[in-house]
Design a protein around this motif. Sequence first.
Motif, PDB file in Angstrom:
ATOM      1  N   LYS A 522       6.440   1.458  -0.257  1.00  0.00           N
ATOM      2  CA  LYS A 522       5.466   0.253  -0.174  1.00  0.00           C
ATOM      3  C   LYS A 522       6.709  -0.838   0.350  1.00  0.00           C
ATOM      4  O   LYS A 522       6.251  -1.735   1.270  1.00  0.00           O
ATOM      5  CB  LYS A 522       5.242   0.030  -1.672  1.00  0.00           C
ATOM      6  N   ARG A 526       5.949  -3.081   4.020  1.00  0.00           N
ATOM      7  CA  ARG A 526       5.609  -4.413   3.923  1.00  0.00           C
ATOM      8  C   ARG A 526       6.939  -5.059   4.672  1.00  0.00           C
ATOM      9  O   ARG A 526       6.618  -6.326   5.021  1.00  0.00           O
ATOM     10  CB  ARG A 526       5.633  -4.892   2.381  1.00  0.00           C
ATOM     11  N   GLU A 556      -2.553   7.199  -0.090  1.00  0.00           N
ATOM     12  CA  GLU A 556      -3.330   5.723   0.137  1.00  0.00           C
ATOM     13  C   GLU A 556      -2.073   4.840   1.021  1.00  0.00           C
ATOM     14  O   GLU A 556      -2.310   4.113   1.835  1.00  0.00           O
ATOM     15  CB  GLU A 556      -3.464   5.119  -1.025  1.00  0.00           C
ATOM     16  N   THR A 557      -0.804   5.294   0.608  1.00  0.00           N
ATOM     17  CA  THR A 557       0.453   4.590   1.311  1.00  0.00           C
ATOM     18  C   THR A 557       0.300   5.061   2.655  1.00  0.00           C
ATOM     19  O   THR A 557       0.553   4.263   3.663  1.00  0.00           O
ATOM     20  CB  THR A 557       1.626   5.180   0.574  1.00  0.00           C
ATOM     21  N   ASP A 560      -2.130   3.242   4.821  1.00  0.00           N
ATOM     22  CA  ASP A 560      -1.731   1.788   5.156  1.00  0.00           C
ATOM     23  C   ASP A 560      -0.623   1.767   6.303  1.00  0.00           C
ATOM     24  O   ASP A 560      -0.723   0.968   7.007  1.00  0.00           O
ATOM     25  CB  ASP A 560      -0.931   1.042   3.611  1.00  0.00           C
ATOM     26  N   CYS A 564      -1.084  -0.075   9.925  1.00  0.00           N
ATOM     27  CA  CYS A 564       0.018  -0.982  10.450  1.00  0.00           C
ATOM     28  C   CYS A 564       0.405  -0.563  11.595  1.00  0.00           C
ATOM     29  O   CYS A 564       0.856  -1.188  12.466  1.00  0.00           O
ATOM     30  CB  CYS A 564       0.915  -1.081   9.403  1.00  0.00           C
ATOM     31  N   MET A 598     -10.662   2.373   1.961  1.00  0.00           N
ATOM     32  CA  MET A 598      -9.977   2.460   3.079  1.00  0.00           C
ATOM     33  C   MET A 598     -10.901   2.659   4.488  1.00  0.00           C
ATOM     34  O   MET A 598     -10.468   2.128   5.397  1.00  0.00           O
ATOM     35  CB  MET A 598      -9.236   3.885   2.950  1.00  0.00           C
ATOM     36  N   THR A 601     -12.062  -0.593   5.369  1.00  0.00           N
ATOM     37  CA  THR A 601     -10.947  -1.409   5.800  1.00  0.00           C
ATOM     38  C   THR A 601     -10.921  -0.992   7.242  1.00  0.00           C
ATOM     39  O   THR A 601     -10.474  -1.919   8.202  1.00  0.00           O
ATOM     40  CB  THR A 601      -9.767  -1.286   4.941  1.00  0.00           C
TER      41      THR A 601
END
Length: 768
Positions: A522, A526, A556-557, A560, A564, A598, A601
């Motif tokens: 995470k 970020r 889930e990570t 993401d 990105c 998800m 999104t």
Amino acid sequence: MAMFRYLTVQKVSLLVLVKLYCQSVLPSSATIPILSFILSHTIARVPSSARSHSEASQDASLPIHAFEEVLQSQASSMPGRTLLDVFLKDLWAISSLDALHDLFNSLDSLFERDGPAGESEVHERPEDRIVLHKISPLGTFVRRMRLEFTRLQFDDAMKLWSAFLIYRAPTAQWTRRIAGLASSGVDVNISTFDLGPGDELFQVAYGQLDAEDEVIHAISTHDLERVLEFQLDRLQRLGCRVPDDMRAQLRSLLESTGSVVRQSHLVNFFDAWRAGDYTSAFDNIHRYYDLAMLTRERMEYQYALLHMAILQAEFGSFTEAVAAINETIVTARENQDMTCLNFSLSWLQHLNNACPEQMKRAGYKGLLGSERDAFAFLKMKSRETGMYNLLSATLLNESKRCMATGESVPRAFEQLYQAAHLNTRESIDNHGGHMLLQSTLYSRLGLSDLSRTYCQLLLDCYGHSSPNDERIRARCRCAFNAMHSGRYDDALQLLEASEAFNHRTLKFQQYIYFCTGLIKLKQAIRRADWAACESLFSALDSDSCNDPEISFLLFETRIDYLICHGDFSQAFKLVEQRALALREHDADVLQRLGLLLMKATLFSTVRKPEGGFSVALRAASIAFRTRLMPALWSATGLLANILNTLGDFEAASRMLHAVIPQALENNEPLSCGILYSYLADSYVGLAGCAGPAMSTGNRSRITQMSRAGLYIDKALNCFKEVKDVHGECEQIMKKALLAKFRGDEKLAEEWAQNHNRVWDHTIHNVEQ
């Protein structure tokens, strides 16, 4: 040398103290402390919720200093003397092996005598002393001591006498206060025959006194079995391993025994199980139950099968686990062992809920019908047999199932409170599981502070009595809460402190390893540290994680990360595959809802608002029905973003104003920053809809732009708090565009330079 079966020199010293108590030489103020001391070392105490488990354990060695600590603070009837002086006087009065025999021969005088008709002759009892009943706790201890001493052969009695001399030797300096007690040395006969250390007779009798005898006779076989039973209780209840120093002591004690202690194989079994040593665990469990079958414990065969099934499931062999547990159920029914039968059914139900995919591949089709019927059956049987521990666990499992299927939240609370009431009423030590489940429920309701409080309460108040598994899960949840607030270093420190709990236990180490990797992932996403992300993803393969919750968080990570990186097709493919798998196994509603978010999104990111609108609306409907409030706020934010894309800015702003105050109470800056960003977009859209021809339109547009700038600042602060460079740079660019719309080119240039500076600074730190 073999250990004595029951007799030890410590128990002989306790026997002297019991005799002092019966002679009524103790003052009234010292009666309760002395009796508590005697009973605490002669009767096995059962741990309770009011007494810590460490306090409930017993020190089988009982050094002579323990007597000094208790007796020195108590005054005796003699002026200037303490009870320690009186005790040592009687202890050193045993001045020969013959005196030791006299001590045991005089024990008959401590009991009340029965009359011809079997009734006690109360009128013959001396008034100046206390008599014991034969079935009283002290009477039972004294009678067993006398019986065991009577069975001793002369050689063993001599060994006991030699160990007794070594045991009381440290008090020789103290006894010099009392005239001539220690002047005779080890034996009164030595002074009588004028013998010394250089004489041959002295060397034959007492020349072999060394520490070896003290070690061997410091503990009996009975005490060793109690120590092993205590270790088994800790291993089973806490799920830990035997500490290194304790393992070395147990090994030396077991090597000194002349016979095999059956419980030692069970201790080694649990220790190897926790260490992940599959071969040694099977070897020790077979040894234990082979010895049990040779003795009268033949009824324990079903428990051997039960342990085998749990062990097979622990190491991923679900086919063998199902076969073993089915045989356990059949054997328990044949032997009419309702305790084993109910526990086996409960464990099978729990395993089916925890690992539905693996159980389906193993061919398990269910023994108790539907979930509701299974819970009703287990509750009924546990009430009939008085297995309140099983009843409490069933209520917690039923509450957990209610949350997983999205049923009534009040029903889940009702089952939690029933389990809490049962734990209090029946003194069931199940507080850790109850608090973890209550923490989960509050987290789903959007009360993260209350959820974290329950985890902290478990660690601070019930950590000593909770299994290591529950303590580690509570600490990991606290670490995830710190991560959501942007405190990554604090989160990692919390996980590093969890190492004291796992004590080289494979399962716990793997769980902490995945949680640590997840937090670092995470943080890397970020910070846009793509090299670290690739390395961590290669090390953390979600398929190798047996915990469904951690496995889904890793998935889930990964989504993401793909978003990105702009790899939307791969993200869509993974989401569809995961959704199909969860649908087949009737997974947790929170995970299915996460997949809908998800997908919404992804639709919103690739500029397909029509496709994302229906998905986000369905997610919001499910979240509202199941009271999953954080998911509801995220779904509402996605709906508002889609409405912004479609040009319905007024409806989007109203929706966001309705959910942002509730989201702020959950204290998750990232979700709040996203909602603030969507709200700023809504106000920018409303400013664009205001007509520039009229003065009122100009004022309205200026007002909307000012509000948009305010919420952009709020979103920027939230992203800064969690150190999300993507969100931070996006808000800075919005500030630059906002300044450009106002006609302030200089301010817009400054914000653009600030954007480049923040991004370059982040990339520079990542490269370092």
